[in-house]
Design a protein around this motif. Structure first.
Motif, PDB file in Angstrom:
ATOM      1  N   ARG B 386       0.848  -1.193   0.000  1.00  0.00           N
ATOM      2  CA  ARG B 386       0.000   0.000   0.000  1.00  0.00           C
ATOM      3  C   ARG B 386       0.882   1.240   0.000  1.00  0.00           C
ATOM      4  O   ARG B 386       1.996   1.211   0.525  1.00  0.00           O
ATOM      5  CB  ARG B 386      -0.901  -0.013   1.234  1.00  0.00           C
ATOM      6  N   PRO B 387       0.415   2.328  -0.554  1.00  0.00           N
ATOM      7  CA  PRO B 387       1.245   3.538  -0.598  1.00  0.00           C
ATOM      8  C   PRO B 387       1.540   4.045   0.807  1.00  0.00           C
ATOM      9  O   PRO B 387       0.716   3.902   1.709  1.00  0.00           O
ATOM     10  CB  PRO B 387       0.383   4.552  -1.356  1.00  0.00           C
ATOM     11  N   HIS B 388       2.732   4.604   0.982  1.00  0.00           N
ATOM     12  CA  HIS B 388       3.016   5.285   2.237  1.00  0.00           C
ATOM     13  C   HIS B 388       2.413   6.681   2.201  1.00  0.00           C
ATOM     14  O   HIS B 388       1.906   7.170   3.205  1.00  0.00           O
ATOM     15  CB  HIS B 388       4.529   5.372   2.451  1.00  0.00           C
ATOM     16  N   ARG B 389       2.468   7.289   1.040  1.00  0.00           N
ATOM     17  CA  ARG B 389       1.866   8.617   0.879  1.00  0.00           C
ATOM     18  C   ARG B 389       1.739   8.884  -0.607  1.00  0.00           C
ATOM     19  O   ARG B 389       2.639   8.570  -1.385  1.00  0.00           O
ATOM     20  CB  ARG B 389       2.758   9.673   1.512  1.00  0.00           C
ATOM     21  N   VAL B 390       0.622   9.446  -0.980  1.00  0.00           N
ATOM     22  CA  VAL B 390       0.431   9.912  -2.349  1.00  0.00           C
ATOM     23  C   VAL B 390      -0.045  11.349  -2.266  1.00  0.00           C
ATOM     24  O   VAL B 390      -0.982  11.657  -1.538  1.00  0.00           O
ATOM     25  CB  VAL B 390      -0.606   9.063  -3.118  1.00  0.00           C
ATOM     26  N   HIS B 391       0.648  12.227  -2.957  1.00  0.00           N
ATOM     27  CA  HIS B 391       0.238  13.625  -2.959  1.00  0.00           C
ATOM     28  C   HIS B 391      -0.026  14.055  -4.397  1.00  0.00           C
ATOM     29  O   HIS B 391       0.758  13.750  -5.286  1.00  0.00           O
ATOM     30  CB  HIS B 391       1.330  14.496  -2.353  1.00  0.00           C
ATOM     31  N   PHE B 392      -1.125  14.737  -4.586  1.00  0.00           N
ATOM     32  CA  PHE B 392      -1.440  15.241  -5.922  1.00  0.00           C
ATOM     33  C   PHE B 392      -1.232  16.738  -5.956  1.00  0.00           C
ATOM     34  O   PHE B 392      -1.704  17.466  -5.087  1.00  0.00           O
ATOM     35  CB  PHE B 392      -2.874  14.893  -6.316  1.00  0.00           C
ATOM     36  N   ARG B 393      -0.517  17.157  -6.977  1.00  0.00           N
ATOM     37  CA  ARG B 393      -0.367  18.584  -7.228  1.00  0.00           C
ATOM     38  C   ARG B 393      -1.417  18.916  -8.271  1.00  0.00           C
ATOM     39  O   ARG B 393      -1.248  18.605  -9.456  1.00  0.00           O
ATOM     40  CB  ARG B 393       1.049  18.850  -7.742  1.00  0.00           C
ATOM     41  N   ASP B 394      -2.507  19.461  -7.801  1.00  0.00           N
ATOM     42  CA  ASP B 394      -3.608  19.663  -8.725  1.00  0.00           C
ATOM     43  C   ASP B 394      -3.546  21.063  -9.322  1.00  0.00           C
ATOM     44  O   ASP B 394      -3.367  22.041  -8.599  1.00  0.00           O
ATOM     45  CB  ASP B 394      -4.932  19.480  -7.994  1.00  0.00           C
ATOM     46  N   PRO B 395      -3.684  21.179 -10.645  1.00  0.00           N
ATOM     47  CA  PRO B 395      -3.583  22.509 -11.241  1.00  0.00           C
ATOM     48  C   PRO B 395      -4.660  23.471 -10.753  1.00  0.00           C
ATOM     49  O   PRO B 395      -4.373  24.640 -10.512  1.00  0.00           O
ATOM     50  CB  PRO B 395      -3.704  22.243 -12.735  1.00  0.00           C
ATOM     51  N   SER B 396      -5.889  22.982 -10.558  1.00  0.00           N
ATOM     52  CA  SER B 396      -6.951  23.892 -10.121  1.00  0.00           C
ATOM     53  C   SER B 396      -6.601  24.529  -8.786  1.00  0.00           C
ATOM     54  O   SER B 396      -6.850  25.709  -8.558  1.00  0.00           O
ATOM     55  CB  SER B 396      -8.267  23.134  -9.964  1.00  0.00           C
ATOM     56  N   PHE B 397      -6.033  23.739  -7.892  1.00  0.00           N
ATOM     57  CA  PHE B 397      -5.657  24.229  -6.566  1.00  0.00           C
ATOM     58  C   PHE B 397      -4.682  25.393  -6.696  1.00  0.00           C
ATOM     59  O   PHE B 397      -4.862  26.447  -6.082  1.00  0.00           O
ATOM     60  CB  PHE B 397      -5.017  23.069  -5.792  1.00  0.00           C
ATOM     61  N   THR B 398      -3.674  25.202  -7.532  1.00  0.00           N
ATOM     62  CA  THR B 398      -2.677  26.249  -7.707  1.00  0.00           C
ATOM     63  C   THR B 398      -3.278  27.460  -8.399  1.00  0.00           C
ATOM     64  O   THR B 398      -2.997  28.602  -8.024  1.00  0.00           O
ATOM     65  CB  THR B 398      -1.514  25.693  -8.539  1.00  0.00           C
ATOM     66  N   HIS B 399      -4.111  27.207  -9.407  1.00  0.00           N
ATOM     67  CA  HIS B 399      -4.612  28.318 -10.214  1.00  0.00           C
ATOM     68  C   HIS B 399      -5.566  29.223  -9.437  1.00  0.00           C
ATOM     69  O   HIS B 399      -5.646  30.408  -9.715  1.00  0.00           O
ATOM     70  CB  HIS B 399      -5.324  27.776 -11.452  1.00  0.00           C
ATOM     71  N   LEU B 400      -6.271  28.657  -8.484  1.00  0.00           N
ATOM     72  CA  LEU B 400      -7.234  29.485  -7.751  1.00  0.00           C
ATOM     73  C   LEU B 400      -6.542  30.600  -6.983  1.00  0.00           C
ATOM     74  O   LEU B 400      -7.165  31.596  -6.623  1.00  0.00           O
ATOM     75  CB  LEU B 400      -8.043  28.623  -6.785  1.00  0.00           C
ATOM     76  N   GLN B 401      -5.243  30.442  -6.728  1.00  0.00           N
ATOM     77  CA  GLN B 401      -4.523  31.503  -6.037  1.00  0.00           C
ATOM     78  C   GLN B 401      -4.467  32.765  -6.875  1.00  0.00           C
ATOM     79  O   GLN B 401      -4.180  33.846  -6.369  1.00  0.00           O
ATOM     80  CB  GLN B 401      -3.098  31.058  -5.728  1.00  0.00           C
ATOM     81  N   ALA B 402      -4.727  32.630  -8.181  1.00  0.00           N
ATOM     82  CA  ALA B 402      -4.638  33.779  -9.064  1.00  0.00           C
ATOM     83  C   ALA B 402      -5.904  34.629  -9.045  1.00  0.00           C
ATOM     84  O   ALA B 402      -5.948  35.663  -9.705  1.00  0.00           O
ATOM     85  CB  ALA B 402      -4.343  33.319 -10.484  1.00  0.00           C
ATOM     86  N   VAL B 403      -6.922  34.192  -8.317  1.00  0.00           N
ATOM     87  CA  VAL B 403      -8.187  34.935  -8.333  1.00  0.00           C
ATOM     88  C   VAL B 403      -7.972  36.384  -7.907  1.00  0.00           C
ATOM     89  O   VAL B 403      -8.456  37.319  -8.545  1.00  0.00           O
ATOM     90  CB  VAL B 403      -9.236  34.236  -7.440  1.00  0.00           C
TER      91      VAL B 403
END
Lengths: 181, 431, 252
Positions: B386-403
């Motif tokens: 089983r994974p020890h950790r999986v992290h997703f770098r999601d583009p929407s998450f980053t892009h919302l900072q531009a609001v």
């Protein structure tokens, strides 16, 4: 008892309950409560391919104050729960809730710290719709079943009696158990 | 509702009170809470806007209303089961999520080069179809939020065509869990190629209709041109990728820069615009859909008969599935083999399915160019099943900072256009 | 530096098996037993199994493997970083800021001391031979067994100019979970650092507004740490109870 036969053409006899039910079910205005994947399917239902307008429900109200059906479409997080309850409280009576999708119904595959294990912990639910996400046809089916339920809802003292009877029946009902020990 | 010296807080309560207090003070700044349940916020996004008349002077974003704990849940499931979870992150680009995850797992396993050719071609084809479906929803919700219902109905109608193909191939309209570590879960069913050819014939017409409707529509232009401008320096500082970056003039696309799944063998252009505004983003998305059609066409030519799952029996799940009467995918040959042919095969199957395969300890980062931007998956294994950790770098998450960068100084109406042009999907933002 | 390296390498080669064995035994125990059952019920005989993690990997130069095109520019990047950090002379900055370099699976990882993180980030962005314009955020990872370095903060950087990708990892102990914030260099890390704080409790010093981002503001604990339970509830179905995923008997 013979009264119908004596009536002139164009007159139909029915009960007040049936008339009210017809009125309620035929102009149901859903409040948009799109949360996750199911919301996209809910929007598909509003689109031309599935066409919810056939059942007089294409007006997805932007305000809960002018809505009487809440379709909880998606997983409800701990952070969203108070918001959901507030929206529900703002809706005028009578109001109905469809828990769309397995996450809204029971938490589904997300049995963890973040997700409410079923939206019925927060608001009373009239219709549970399984699926992940349910197909648009399934949502249509749930809507029609709810229409049927609304149509046949009783009023006043009859309603109270109906609730008591339902409750007794549910208590008597025994599901086949997996193990009895 | 509270009133301080210089602003009126209208983020809840009764409007009568707000008006009464507003009349009692000379304050002109109004703080408005928009969302998380609002028809124009693209899901459960919460915007806290400070308004000076019609002008938005401050925009703050609140997220987390759809936090699902998917990354934590992954740690309690096998690596193969993980695809079922990641596909529900950004639910408009499920196949990208699966591919990013599978590429990371394959990198950890060291089998990147051993994924069968056919599986890679299918992955590319599905991803490009998914890109179109996602862009159609982006257009549709954009139209809906600006009040153009025709755009919305057209977008969803066009998307149905693609979903029909997804359903035929994967069995589901969304949340497919189709792409698995080592390949894909099953081969294309008969009739798929014909159906995709039909789509290729029909889709350009549909895209033309959409372009005719919007490209030079004066109302649309007025709502989008020079609205929510974000230049290249802003994009770089805020880590913005994908159509937003390309609409600001930089031709950066991971499919070209760091090809994966064999993208180096396909011929396509990377559409760029230097407008940097909402309209440029729309044009880039439309052009990308046309490029996607080209890629899908090349995929059909590249499809050669062959396996769709890695040969390694220690990793590959049975992939020759047929739809059973219960609606679930089974492989009759495989079942016959394990149930009556070979005891060892049965034991092996049981181990593979219940325990899963072990992934060597280590860490890997795999990124794909999703419809929204760079979608990265960082997977850490401790050597277990089983994974020890999986992290997703999601583009929407980053892009919302531009609001904030896009909206401050503009009008309230432009906030809607700005958020819609980012095309955030809250499932991906909150995970 | 190179002569030093060579001598170390020769020494290592001389007693490799012994060294490897020693390292293995010193590594933290990752898990015991093979099946979920820890008390009775495990009749497999695998209950006493002790599986150790691997010792921290450290790669030696050359980082570029001629047979692996993915590693093509690793030596160039390492040289450039060394030069930019003003290293070269022994015991000076490079050794101080970069603890070790790891090349695995075609990826280059710099393990950076947390004190030096901000400086390294600045150099990575500004140095013309590095130019890592894009930071794709930070991922927290919790290793409860890695005593003294329980919390890892892992950054990925991408250079659009040189089309290169590296990873920078830094660690902090559970007792002192502080890492410098690199928001001043990469504004995009604003939310990513808030997320890592929210989920792992890593405090990013110098962050403009380090508040919870995903969980409600009044939430207790940091839910993605390993010592935080998954939080599922048992599901009852027709008289049988299915425990939540983290309490089921399962393989490890």
């Amino acid at each position: 008892m013979g009264l119908e036969e004596k009536l002139p053409n164009g007159i139909v006899l029915t009960t007040v309950e049936q008339v009210v039910g017809l009125a309620r079910k035929s102009s149901m205005w859903p409040a948009t409560f799109g949360l996750a994947c199911c919301a996209i399917e809910m929007m598909s239902v509003g689109g031309p391919h599935y066409d919810l307008a056939r059942f007089g429900m294409e007006k997805f109200g932007a305000t809960p104050r002018q809505a009487d059906l809440m379709i909880v479409a998606g997983r409800v997080s701990q952070k969203m729960a108070p918001v959901l309850r507030q929206i529900y409280d703002q809706m005028p009576e009578p109001k109905w809730v469809i828990a769309m999708g397995v996450c809204a119904s029971s938490g589904g595959m997300f049995n963890n710290y973040a997700i409410i294990q079923g939206v019925d912990h927060i608001v009373p639910v009239d219709m549970y719709l399984p699926g992940c996400p349910p197909r648009p046809e399934m949502l249509l089916d749930a809507v029609l079943k709810l229409h049927d339920k609304v149509q046949n809802t009783k009023l006043g003292a009859h309603r109270e009696q109906e609730i008591t009877e339902n409750e007794e029946r549910m208590l008597r009902r025994s599901l086949p158990l997996v193990s009895k020990d | 509702m509270t009133v301080t010296e210089d602003y009126i807080d209208a983020s809840g309560g009764d409007w009568d009170d707000v008006i009464e207090k507003a009349q009692a003070t000379s304050a002109e700044r109004l703080v408005v809470n928009m969302g998380p349940q609002h028809p124009s916020t693209h899901g459960v996004l919460r915007l806290i806007l400070t308004l000076d008349g019609e002008t938005c002077t401050e925009a703050r974003v609140g997220i987390g209303y759809l936090h699902t704990g998917i990354e934590k849940n992954l740690e309690y499931r096998t690596w193969t089961q993980g695809t079922t979870f990641v596909t529900r992150m950004d639910y408009l680009t499920p196949l990208f999520n699966e591919t990013a995850y599978c590429l990371a797992v394959e990198k950890l396993l060291g089998i990147t080069d051993r994924v069968p050719e056919r599986a890679s071609v299918i992955r590319v084809m599905m991803m490009e179809l998914n890109r179109m479906a996602s862009h159609f929803v982006a257009m549709a919700t954009f139209g809906m939020e600006l009040g153009a219902t025709t755009v919305m109905t057209n977008g969803f109608r066009e998307r149905e065509m693609i979903l029909d193909i997804f359903e035929l191939v994967t069995g589901l309209r969304m949340n497919h869990a189709y792409i698995r570590p080592g390949g894909v879960s099953q081969d294309l069913p008969p009739g798929t190629v014909g159906k995709i050819r039909e789509l290729l014939k029909e889709m350009p017409k549909r895209i033309r209709v959409m372009r005719k409707l919007l490209d030079e529509n004066p109302v649309y232009l007025a709502r989008t041109r020079d609205v929510a401008h974000l230049g290249l320096p802003g994009c770089m500082a805020l880590g913005i990728t994908g159509p937003l970056l390309r609409a600001s003039g930089l031709s950066w696309d991971l499919r070209k820069a760091k090809p994966y799944c064999g993208y180096e063998d396909y011929e396509f252009d990377v559409p760029v615009s230097d407008g940097g505004d909402v309209y440029a983003r729309y044009r880039v998305r439309m052009a990308e859909m046309e490029e996607s059609l080209k890629i899908v066409e090349q995929c059909l030519d590249k499809l050669r008969p062959g396996p769709v799952m890695i040969k390694d029996a220690k990793i590959g799940w049975p992939a020759k599935l047929a739809l059973g009467p219960d609606g679930l995918g089974n492989s009759p040959d495989h079942i016959a083999h394990i149930m009556s042919g070979s005891m060892e095969a049965l034991i092996h199957h049981f181990k593979l399915v219940t325990e899963g395969f072990r992934v060597p300890a280590g860490q890997a980062y795999a990124a794909v160019e999703s419809a929204k931007g760079e979608l990265g998956c960082y997977a850490v294994s401790d050597g277990g099943t089983r994974p020890h950790r999986v992290h997703f770098r999601d583009p929407s998450f980053t892009h919302l900072q531009a609001v904030a960068a896009m909206c401050e100084g503009g009008t309230v109406a432009d906030v809607i256009a700005a958020v819609a042009s980012i095309d955030p999907v809250m499932g991906g933002v909150d995970r | 530096m190179s002569t030093d390296n060579e001598r170390e390498r020769d020494e290592e080669a001389a007693n490799l098996p012994e060294k490897q064995g020693r390292e293995r035994l010193n590594a933290p125990v990752r898990r015991t037993g093979m099946f979920g059952a820890t008390t009775t019920g495990d009749t497999s005989g695998y209950g006493g199994l002790r599986v150790r993690g691997s010792a921290p990997a450290r790669s030696r130069r050359p980082f570029t493997d001629p047979d692996d095109p993915r590693t093509a520019d690793f030596d160039r990047v390492a040289d450039a970083l060394e030069a930019a950090l003003g290293e070269g002379e022994e015991g000076s900055a490079p050794k101080a800021s970069v603890e070790r370099v790891e090349v695995a699976l075609g990826e280059l990882t710099f393990h950076v001391r947390r004190e030096a993180l901000l400086e390294v980030a600045r150099v990575l962005r500004d140095d013309p031979s590095l130019r890592y314009e894009l930071c794709t955020g930070v991922a927290g990872v919790h290793f409860p067994d890695d005593t003294g370095r329980e919390l890892h903060a892992v950054y990925h950087f991408r250079s659009l100019t040189h089309n290169s990708e590296i990873r920078v990892a830094t660690t902090c102990p559970d007792a002192d979970p502080h890492v410098p914030s690199i928001v001043s260099v990469y504004p995009t890390n604003d939310w990513h650092e808030r997320e890592a704080w929210d989920f792992f409790g890593i405090v990013f010093d110098g962050h403009p507004a380090l508040t919870r981002i995903q969980m409600p503001d009044d939430w207790h604990g940091h839910p993605q740490r390993k010592d935080y339970p998954l939080g599922g509830i048992p599901v009852e179905y027709r008289g049988a109870t299915v425990p939540p995923p983290d309490e089921r008997r399962s393989y490890k």
